[in-house]
Design a protein around this motif. Structure first.
Motif, short mmCIF file in Angstrom:
data_model
loop_
_atom_site.label_atom_id
_atom_site.label_comp_id
_atom_site.label_asym_id
_atom_site.label_seq_id
_atom_site.Cartn_x
_atom_site.Cartn_y
_atom_site.Cartn_z
N ILE A 87 0.84 -1.21 0.00
CA ILE A 87 0.00 0.00 0.00
C ILE A 87 0.87 1.25 0.00
O ILE A 87 0.60 2.22 -0.72
CB ILE A 87 -0.95 0.00 1.21
N HIS A 88 1.94 1.25 0.78
CA HIS A 88 2.79 2.43 0.91
C HIS A 88 3.58 2.73 -0.37
O HIS A 88 3.79 3.89 -0.70
CB HIS A 88 3.74 2.27 2.09
N VAL A 89 4.03 1.67 -1.08
CA VAL A 89 4.84 1.92 -2.28
C VAL A 89 3.98 1.98 -3.55
O VAL A 89 4.48 2.43 -4.59
CB VAL A 89 5.95 0.85 -2.46
N SER A 90 2.73 1.53 -3.48
CA SER A 90 1.83 1.68 -4.63
C SER A 90 0.58 2.41 -4.15
O SER A 90 0.63 3.60 -3.88
CB SER A 90 1.49 0.32 -5.24
N ASN A 91 -0.54 1.69 -4.00
CA ASN A 91 -1.74 2.26 -3.40
C ASN A 91 -2.72 1.15 -3.04
O ASN A 91 -2.45 -0.04 -3.25
CB ASN A 91 -2.40 3.29 -4.34
N VAL A 92 -3.85 1.53 -2.49
CA VAL A 92 -4.86 0.56 -2.03
C VAL A 92 -5.44 -0.22 -3.20
O VAL A 92 -5.61 -1.44 -3.13
CB VAL A 92 -5.98 1.29 -1.26
N SER A 93 -5.76 0.46 -4.28
CA SER A 93 -6.41 -0.18 -5.43
C SER A 93 -5.55 -1.28 -6.03
O SER A 93 -6.03 -2.39 -6.31
CB SER A 93 -6.74 0.86 -6.51
N ILE A 94 -4.28 -1.00 -6.24
CA ILE A 94 -3.35 -1.99 -6.79
C ILE A 94 -3.24 -3.19 -5.86
O ILE A 94 -3.35 -4.35 -6.27
CB ILE A 94 -1.96 -1.36 -7.01
N THR A 95 -3.05 -2.91 -4.57
CA THR A 95 -2.87 -3.99 -3.58
C THR A 95 -4.08 -4.91 -3.53
O THR A 95 -3.94 -6.14 -3.56
CB THR A 95 -2.61 -3.39 -2.18
N LEU A 96 -5.28 -4.34 -3.47
CA LEU A 96 -6.48 -5.16 -3.35
C LEU A 96 -6.80 -5.91 -4.65
O LEU A 96 -7.39 -6.99 -4.62
CB LEU A 96 -7.67 -4.30 -2.92
N SER A 97 -6.43 -5.34 -5.78
CA SER A 97 -6.66 -6.07 -7.04
C SER A 97 -5.78 -7.32 -7.10
O SER A 97 -6.22 -8.37 -7.56
CB SER A 97 -6.39 -5.16 -8.24
N ILE A 98 -4.54 -7.22 -6.61
CA ILE A 98 -3.65 -8.38 -6.56
C ILE A 98 -4.21 -9.42 -5.60
O ILE A 98 -4.08 -10.64 -5.81
CB ILE A 98 -2.23 -7.97 -6.13
N PHE A 99 -4.87 -8.97 -4.53
CA PHE A 99 -5.40 -9.88 -3.52
C PHE A 99 -6.50 -10.79 -4.07
O PHE A 99 -6.82 -11.81 -3.48
CB PHE A 99 -5.92 -9.10 -2.31
N SER A 100 -7.07 -10.41 -5.21
CA SER A 100 -8.08 -11.27 -5.84
C SER A 100 -7.48 -12.57 -6.34
O SER A 100 -8.21 -13.52 -6.65
CB SER A 100 -8.75 -10.52 -6.99
#
Length: 295
Positions: A87-100
């Motif tokens: 989250i800190h080096v990218s953002n919330v949207s990127i992180t949660l999309s990977i979590f799928s």
């Protein structure tokens, strides 16, 4: 749907919404990911200990279980550290999309843990998810570092979830989590001691960070966990699974409206994210009807 089931269903949506909000808190808290996880696990462990005492549950577990919980606690700590780093080096949207991708990794690793065969349709849906992820990675190259952290985080998350699936049959979930959080605090503390991080500055934070940490540890960790266990006793695994898949949707929507700026992604990102979410939901629907036919 009976009133108690309806109440449980609404509670489940609230819990999933809270899980989605966890990523927002991770973006708003301005301390290092390792520090954040240490405080989160410590404070949540204290809340869970109070809950266990209140419920008059026993803290006693076998030596074998204790050893396993220590290892799982390490996995959880690393999972959360990579999650907040992403989250800190990218953002919330990127992180949660990977979590799928979690559903795909689970379909590959679950047979190893539970001795069932790999299902073709789970792999098929997983490949579609990877295609959606490839679209995101192609247009959001500047966040590639964060994607790697998120990928490491979700693999660790699937591993500790599968291990907990075996441990939960022998002990109270709250007791299991208490020891896992304690182990996480222990391992991170050793690392901090070696690095000499336990200074006065370590415990000196803004009031805003302290408030957000307390919300993260109490509402998003201790409460969400105990509430999810209670809800899962009322609803079918299918309902729980499908609703849980909405976590990235809630998180990405919250990030867009609360954080703005950095969270406003390209059109291709949202197309890729939509492909991933729809595929994950279709996987749940397909699994549900397949199981109904087999009964």
């Amino acid at each position: 749907m009976r009133n108690d089931n309806l109440k449980s269903y609404l509670n489940l949506h609230l819990i999933v919404f809270i899980w989605g909000f966890t990523a927002i808190l991770g973006a708003l808290i301005t301390i290092d990911a390792e520090n954040l996880v240490w405080f989160r696990m410590l404070l949540a462990g204290v809340f869970l200990a109070a809950f266990i005492v209140y419920k008059k549950q026993s803290f006693v577990i076998s030596a074998t279980s204790f050893a396993k919980l220590i290892f799982v606690g390490l996995l959880i700590a690393l999972h959360w550290i990579f999650f907040f780093k992403a989250i800190h080096v990218s953002n919330v949207s990127i992180t949660l999309s990977i979590f799928s991708l979690g559903a795909f990794f689970a379909s590959l690793l679950e047979p190893l843990f539970y001795g069932r065969k790999i299902l073709f349709y789970e792999v098929f849906f997983g490949l579609i998810i990877i295609a959606g992820l490839a679209l995101i990675m192609q247009v959001e190259v500047k966040y590639l570092h964060g994607m790697y952290y998120a990928l490491a985080s979700i693999i660790l998350g699937v591993l500790f979830t599968l291990m907990n699936g075996k441990l939960i049959s022998d002990h109270e979930p709250s007791v299991i989590t208490f020891y896992e959080f304690g182990a996480g605090v222990f391992f991170i503390s050793i690392y901090f001691l070696i690095q000499g991080k336990f200074t006065a500055d370590f415990f000196t934070m803004s009031l805003n960070n302290w408030v957000l940490l307390l919300v993260l540890a109490s509402v998003c960790t201790a409460y969400a966990f105990t509430a999810s266990v209670k809800v899962m006793q009322k609803l079918s695994p299918y309902t729980v699974m499908l609703t849980t898949n909405l976590e990235p949707v809630y998180g990405i929507m919250l990030a867009y409206f609360i954080l703005g700026g950095k969270e406003k992604m390209s059109t291709e990102f949202y197309i890729g994210a939509l492909i991933i979410v729809i595929t994950v939901i279709l996987n749940g629907v397909f699994k549900h009807y397949k199981n109904k036919k087999e009964v």
